[in-house]
Write a protein that holds these residues in place. Structure first.
Motif, PDB file in Angstrom:
ATOM      1  N   ALA A  73       0.828  -1.206   0.000  1.00  0.00           N
ATOM      2  CA  ALA A  73       0.000   0.000   0.000  1.00  0.00           C
ATOM      3  C   ALA A  73       0.863   1.258   0.000  1.00  0.00           C
ATOM      4  O   ALA A  73       0.565   2.221  -0.727  1.00  0.00           O
ATOM      5  CB  ALA A  73      -0.928  -0.001   1.214  1.00  0.00           C
ATOM      6  N   ALA A  74       1.938   1.264   0.776  1.00  0.00           N
ATOM      7  CA  ALA A  74       2.827   2.428   0.817  1.00  0.00           C
ATOM      8  C   ALA A  74       3.494   2.650  -0.538  1.00  0.00           C
ATOM      9  O   ALA A  74       3.613   3.793  -0.998  1.00  0.00           O
ATOM     10  CB  ALA A  74       3.880   2.248   1.908  1.00  0.00           C
ATOM     11  N   ARG A  75       3.918   1.574  -1.183  1.00  0.00           N
ATOM     12  CA  ARG A  75       4.526   1.699  -2.522  1.00  0.00           C
ATOM     13  C   ARG A  75       3.525   2.252  -3.519  1.00  0.00           C
ATOM     14  O   ARG A  75       3.854   3.110  -4.336  1.00  0.00           O
ATOM     15  CB  ARG A  75       5.037   0.340  -2.991  1.00  0.00           C
ATOM     16  N   ARG A  76       2.291   1.739  -3.460  1.00  0.00           N
ATOM     17  CA  ARG A  76       1.251   2.193  -4.378  1.00  0.00           C
ATOM     18  C   ARG A  76       0.936   3.666  -4.153  1.00  0.00           C
ATOM     19  O   ARG A  76       0.829   4.443  -5.103  1.00  0.00           O
ATOM     20  CB  ARG A  76      -0.001   1.327  -4.214  1.00  0.00           C
ATOM     21  N   ASP A  77       0.808   4.072  -2.903  1.00  0.00           N
ATOM     22  CA  ASP A  77       0.526   5.472  -2.593  1.00  0.00           C
ATOM     23  C   ASP A  77       1.660   6.381  -3.052  1.00  0.00           C
ATOM     24  O   ASP A  77       1.424   7.435  -3.647  1.00  0.00           O
ATOM     25  CB  ASP A  77       0.306   5.661  -1.088  1.00  0.00           C
ATOM     26  N   PHE A  78       2.902   5.981  -2.787  1.00  0.00           N
ATOM     27  CA  PHE A  78       4.052   6.776  -3.198  1.00  0.00           C
ATOM     28  C   PHE A  78       4.107   6.889  -4.715  1.00  0.00           C
ATOM     29  O   PHE A  78       4.329   7.973  -5.261  1.00  0.00           O
ATOM     30  CB  PHE A  78       5.341   6.148  -2.652  1.00  0.00           C
ATOM     31  N   HIS A  79       3.868   5.777  -5.403  1.00  0.00           N
ATOM     32  CA  HIS A  79       3.885   5.781  -6.873  1.00  0.00           C
ATOM     33  C   HIS A  79       2.812   6.729  -7.416  1.00  0.00           C
ATOM     34  O   HIS A  79       3.062   7.491  -8.347  1.00  0.00           O
ATOM     35  CB  HIS A  79       3.661   4.364  -7.402  1.00  0.00           C
ATOM     36  N   GLY A  80       1.638   6.697  -6.826  1.00  0.00           N
ATOM     37  CA  GLY A  80       0.561   7.579  -7.260  1.00  0.00           C
ATOM     38  C   GLY A  80       0.918   9.046  -7.078  1.00  0.00           C
ATOM     39  O   GLY A  80       0.633   9.886  -7.950  1.00  0.00           O
ATOM     40  N   ILE A  81       1.551   9.367  -5.969  1.00  0.00           N
ATOM     41  CA  ILE A  81       1.948  10.757  -5.729  1.00  0.00           C
ATOM     42  C   ILE A  81       3.013  11.194  -6.731  1.00  0.00           C
ATOM     43  O   ILE A  81       2.945  12.299  -7.290  1.00  0.00           O
ATOM     44  CB  ILE A  81       2.431  10.935  -4.281  1.00  0.00           C
TER      45      ILE A  81
END
Length: 124
Positions: A73-81
């Motif tokens: 989830a943290a990777r996905r959120d960071f990638h989205g940002i």
């Protein structure tokens, strides 16, 4: 000394059968072991050790799964940002700016153009 080699892997089906045997062993009130390694106390201690190890393994596995989910989830959120930042930079500075290139994107002026290949019509 144990009857089982340290290299032997005991599968879950066999462990379940062993647990059933242990519970059946509990009803043998007249059992007296000649070898203390096979005594009732040794069996009780080994069973408690097994239960504790199973509990620890389940808890550890659950924690590892939760940590892996949190990491995903943290990777996905960071990638989205970061994708949002790249889009904002294109809009703010323009698609051919040095700032866009600094973010690891190609400038629009440096992108290769697609060349369409015309299909030849074969006359028969």
């Amino acid at each position: 000394m144990t009857n089982v080699s340290e290299n032997t892997r005991v599968n879950p089906k066999q462990v379940q059968k062993d647990i059933e045997s242990y519970h059946a062993f509990g009803s043998m009130t007249d059992y007296r072991a000649n070898n203390t390694a096979h005594s009732r106390e040794a069996a009780d201690a080994a069973y408690e050790t097994l239960r504790a190890a199973e509990q620890h393994a389940v808890t550890t596995q659950a924690a590892a799964s939760a940590a892996a989910d949190a990491l995903t989830a943290a990777r996905r959120d960071f990638h989205g940002i970061i994708l949002g930042i790249k889009n904002e930079a294109r809009a703010l500075y323009g698609p051919s700016s040095d700032q866009v290139a600094a973010l690891g994107l190609k400038k629009k002026s440096e992108q290769t153009k697609r060349v369409r290949v015309k299909k030849e019509v074969v006359a028969e």
